[in-house]
Each structure stands twice: as structure tokens, then as C-alpha cells.
Write a protein that holds these residues in place. Structure first.
Motif, PDB file in Angstrom:
ATOM      1  N   UNK A   1     -10.095  -5.879  -1.031  1.00 52.65           N
ATOM      2  CA  UNK A   1     -10.835  -4.743  -0.486  1.00 52.65           C
ATOM      3  C   UNK A   1     -10.939  -3.711  -1.605  1.00 52.65           C
ATOM      4  N   UNK A   2     -12.120  -3.657  -2.225  1.00 52.70           N
ATOM      5  CA  UNK A   2     -12.319  -2.748  -3.356  1.00 52.70           C
ATOM      6  C   UNK A   2     -12.632  -1.345  -2.860  1.00 52.70           C
ATOM      7  N   UNK A   3     -11.874  -0.412  -3.375  1.00 55.34           N
ATOM      8  CA  UNK A   3     -12.141   1.008  -3.087  1.00 55.34           C
ATOM      9  C   UNK A   3     -12.199   1.734  -4.418  1.00 55.34           C
ATOM     10  N   UNK A   4     -11.761   2.964  -4.479  1.00 56.94           N
ATOM     11  CA  UNK A   4     -11.979   3.758  -5.679  1.00 56.94           C
ATOM     12  C   UNK A   4     -10.744   3.953  -6.571  1.00 56.94           C
ATOM     13  N   UNK A   5      -9.669   3.194  -6.382  1.00 57.47           N
ATOM     14  CA  UNK A   5      -8.464   3.396  -7.186  1.00 57.47           C
ATOM     15  C   UNK A   5      -8.407   2.539  -8.446  1.00 57.47           C
TER      16      UNK A   5
ATOM     17  N   UNK B   1       0.817  -1.211   0.000  1.00 59.52           N
ATOM     18  CA  UNK B   1       0.000   0.000   0.000  1.00 59.52           C
ATOM     19  C   UNK B   1       0.854   1.267   0.000  1.00 59.52           C
ATOM     20  N   UNK B   2       1.943   1.258   0.743  1.00 60.88           N
ATOM     21  CA  UNK B   2       2.795   2.449   0.805  1.00 60.88           C
ATOM     22  C   UNK B   2       3.329   2.793  -0.580  1.00 60.88           C
ATOM     23  N   UNK B   3       3.787   1.790  -1.322  1.00 59.89           N
ATOM     24  CA  UNK B   3       4.278   2.036  -2.674  1.00 59.89           C
ATOM     25  C   UNK B   3       3.132   2.475  -3.582  1.00 59.89           C
ATOM     26  N   UNK B   4       1.971   1.867  -3.441  1.00 63.49           N
ATOM     27  CA  UNK B   4       0.826   2.230  -4.273  1.00 63.49           C
ATOM     28  C   UNK B   4       0.434   3.692  -4.064  1.00 63.49           C
ATOM     29  N   UNK B   5       0.451   4.146  -2.824  1.00 64.13           N
ATOM     30  CA  UNK B   5       0.103   5.545  -2.546  1.00 64.13           C
ATOM     31  C   UNK B   5       1.158   6.476  -3.153  1.00 64.13           C
TER      32      UNK B   5
ATOM     33  N   UNK C   1      -4.264   2.967   2.986  1.00 64.39           N
ATOM     34  CA  UNK C   1      -5.086   2.515   1.860  1.00 64.39           C
ATOM     35  C   UNK C   1      -6.526   2.976   2.033  1.00 64.39           C
ATOM     36  N   UNK C   2      -7.023   2.884   3.254  1.00 65.41           N
ATOM     37  CA  UNK C   2      -8.396   3.313   3.518  1.00 65.41           C
ATOM     38  C   UNK C   2      -8.550   4.814   3.278  1.00 65.41           C
ATOM     39  N   UNK C   3      -7.628   5.593   3.794  1.00 63.70           N
ATOM     40  CA  UNK C   3      -7.678   7.048   3.648  1.00 63.70           C
ATOM     41  C   UNK C   3      -7.595   7.460   2.179  1.00 63.70           C
ATOM     42  N   UNK C   4      -6.752   6.781   1.418  1.00 64.60           N
ATOM     43  CA  UNK C   4      -6.510   7.146   0.016  1.00 64.60           C
ATOM     44  C   UNK C   4      -7.485   6.491  -0.962  1.00 64.60           C
ATOM     45  N   UNK C   5      -8.362   5.635  -0.478  1.00 63.66           N
ATOM     46  CA  UNK C   5      -9.305   4.968  -1.371  1.00 63.66           C
ATOM     47  C   UNK C   5      -8.649   3.929  -2.254  1.00 63.66           C
TER      48      UNK C   5
END
Length: 162
Positions: free
Chosen positions: A154-158, A79-83, A111-115
Motif C-alpha cells: 500500500x503505497x502512500x507518501x512516506x 506500522x506502530x513502530x514505523x510511526x 498507517x493511513x492517517x500518517x501516510x
């Protein structure tokens, strides 16, 4: 795998960013390759980037924007790299997820904060299963212990549908 998920969303040009100095990075890369091959998509060495813990910051040079524009999606080691990829893409006028879908691993608070769409790491369950495996090995050292744990998406908006 995350790559299979991206393929199911219509992505065929999928880049990957993986850590080469730990086993998780190597296994995630192998899962990425396996999914591309199974789907009959091209497997080209230029489609992924490797990094080590201490040199991750060197990925984010101007050439990275050109590399990212080759893909409709990129799967990141964590997640850190993805953000970091999301922020770099947006700083270089690449819209997430409209132009580039981004995924990570671990389901961190970030990940939650960034969607960010990610895979949940079963931390507590992993600890319990590891303790059980140690106890089993103490009882029967000649019997290999292997456990697979579910790692839910965990599907979000990215991630965008293509």
C-alpha cells in the motif's frame, strides 16, 4: 518484500528495526537480509536494530538519530513502530520522506492517517485459510498444509524516489 520495493525506488542504504521476541519479526528480518543480499547490497549488523515488546521505548535515545542518518530508508517491524520512527525522525530534524523513507507492516488505520507506505495484512482471509487448514489436518493429519497469502503493498507518501 518491502526491502525489494525500497531498492526499486533507488535506496541502497536501508536500515531495519525488528522485534526479536516473535516469529514475524524474525521472518521479516530474514526477508530484509535476503533482499539486500540478492541486490548485492552490504549486509552489516549495524544496519538493523532489535527490540522486544517491553523495551521498544528504549530504542528512541539520542543515538538513534545518528543511526537513522546513516540511511535513506528504514523498514520497520510494524506500522506502530514505523510511526514512532517517523515522529522521532521529524523531532530530530530528519525529513520524512525527503531524507528518510519509512515503511511498516499491517496497513493499520494509523498507517493511513500518517501516510505510511506499508504492506496489508490479510486478516480476514488469514482466518478463513487457517480454518480450512485445521479442517484439512483433521481429515489428513499426515499431509502438511501450507498456504501463502498475498500481502499487497500500500503505497502512500512516506517513501521517496532516490
Amino acid at each position: 518484500t518491502l526491502t525489494e520495493y525500497l531498492i526499486s525506488r533507488g535506496h541502497t542504504a536501508i536500515g531495519g528495526i525488528f522485534k526479536h521476541d516473535d516469529i514475524q519479526g524474525l521472518k521479516r528480518h530474514q526477508g530484509y537480509l535476503d533482499a539486500l543480499m540478492e541486490a548485492g547490497l552490504p549486509v552489516e549488523e549495524e544496519s538493523w536494530r532489535w527490540y522486544a515488546t517491553e523495551d521498544a521505548r528504549f530504542l528512541f535515545q539520542p543515538a538513534m538519530a545518528t543511526w537513522l542518518r546513516r540511511f535513506t530508508a528504514v523498514m520497520c517491524y510494524n506500522d506502530a513502530m514505523a510511526v514512532k520512527v517517523m515522529r522521532f525522525a521529524e523531532a530530530n530534524d530528519i525529513l520524512v520522506p525527503e531524507e528518510l523513507s519509512v515503511t511498516g507492516f499491517d496497513n493499520s488505520e494509523l498507517a493511513e492517517v500518517m501516510g505510511l507506505t506499508t504492506v496489508a495484512h490479510p486478516g480476514t482471509e488469514l482466518g478463513r485459510v487457517a480454518a480450512e487448514a485445521v479442517l484439512q489436518l483433521m481429515k489428513e493429519p499426515e499431509v502438511p498444509v501450507q498456504r501463502l497469502l498475498p500481502m499487497p503493498l500500500v503505497e502512500r507518501r512516506s517513501v521517496n524516489q532516490r
